[in-house]
Scaffold this active site. Sequence first.
Site, short mmCIF file in Angstrom:
data_model
loop_
_atom_site.label_atom_id
_atom_site.label_comp_id
_atom_site.label_asym_id
_atom_site.label_seq_id
_atom_site.Cartn_x
_atom_site.Cartn_y
_atom_site.Cartn_z
N HIS A 163 0.82 -1.22 -0.09
CA HIS A 163 0.05 -0.02 0.02
C HIS A 163 0.94 1.18 -0.11
O HIS A 163 1.91 1.21 0.58
CB HIS A 163 -0.81 0.06 1.22
CG HIS A 163 -1.83 1.12 1.33
ND1 HIS A 163 -2.00 2.13 1.37
CD2 HIS A 163 -3.19 0.86 0.86
CE1 HIS A 163 -3.06 2.88 1.17
NE2 HIS A 163 -4.00 1.93 1.00
N ASP B 169 -7.86 -4.51 -0.60
CA ASP B 169 -8.47 -4.50 -1.75
C ASP B 169 -8.24 -5.82 -2.28
O ASP B 169 -9.35 -6.34 -2.78
CB ASP B 169 -7.73 -3.60 -2.77
CG ASP B 169 -7.75 -2.19 -2.54
OD1 ASP B 169 -9.03 -1.76 -2.42
OD2 ASP B 169 -6.86 -1.27 -2.47
#
Length: 432
Positions: free
Chosen positions: A307, A364
Amino acid sequence: MSEQSAKLSFEGKTFDLPVRVGTENERVLDITALRSSSGLISLDEGYGNTGSCQSRITYIDGERGVLRYRGYPIEELVEHSTFTETAYLLIFGELPTESQLSEFRGRLTEHQFLHENMRHHFEGFPPNAPPMAILSAMINTAGCFQPDLVQPSDDEHFLETVARLMSKVRTIAAASYKTSIGQAIMYPRFDLGYGSNLLHMMFSRPNRSWEVDAEIARALDQIFILHADHEQNCSTSTVRMVASSQANLYASVAAGVCALWGPLHGGANAAVIDMLSQIHERGGRVDSFIEKVKNKEEGVRLMGFGHRVYKNFDPRAKFIKQSCKAVLDKLGVHDPLLDIAMKMEDVALNDPYFVERKLYPNVDFYSGIIMRAIGIPVNMFTVMFAIGRIPGWIANWREVRMNPQGRIYRPRQIYAGPTSRAYIPIERRGGS
């Protein structure tokens, strides 16, 4: 003025720049008066190191993997709270009392229906229209049906506006899905909660009611909580930018939807499914794909790992991983893409290449798997993201509008084009 300051030396002059400190001891160099005092401005392409505002809503520490809404750790909220309660916390600043939460839920239920005239607007979109385009357009359309509430002037009107927007956005989302597959638009029910009602409107038919499983509804609720706000990301910054012009809440949120629509922002969970599909089409060989990732082969993209903000781990991933396992066990889903995903997760948690680079599965990665297992199509993934992010957008809109020192956002630029040139008549410009 803060007690500390930094000194900037330029062309023989020294300028004092205040150093301000946030409640989490973040130190910030205040350059508000830099241009007026020195003639200089800062350059920070993409605002990656620029604090665009002071906010009391969400705190992130990417180094330690910390995410808090109004001071409350995301771990506690996703385990003990509901999306409706978390939304109230984000928007109003405090956890609601029983009576406050009951009133809020009552208003969400009351305002979940769309004006009947709005139903005809869905017929104007082609069947293959992107759901995010419909969502943005119809949020603005919904605002037209209550013009006296799009610019709430007091707390009572603001609560009413929040309830209308939050409630209707799921009805709009479900209607856009139904339109895209040629099915009848379903009315919401008064006896279902927020996420359960969305699933009902998406999957029920006039001749067959879709039974909402509590565990599945809870998984969707957790996805919404985990996506409810995430500091000054692209879409939230867009909402604040639009709000600074005193645009109404509906217009500002619609702008946030458009920003989230971009594949580099809201499309990450859909990109995970695309990646898994490509691996499946090529024989399902996870090891071969991982080697291509390590070798940085052209056209090979690893999605759903690591991320930009979290340099250690994504705190949201732990709980959504648990939710993912519960959903798959509950549904008994046998999907080759999900099998590939589980193999990739195992590799990421044990392969030194991933471990050393802290490329752990993020929120995600798991949210895409859950939504696919539930039956939500890939083109609706970003819409689900938008529904979850609505409370954060509303909270940020309110923060901008409540700031007595607020001004319209107006970033500077470094001009890099041609210097002054004289106009050349067309007959003297040459060419064929």
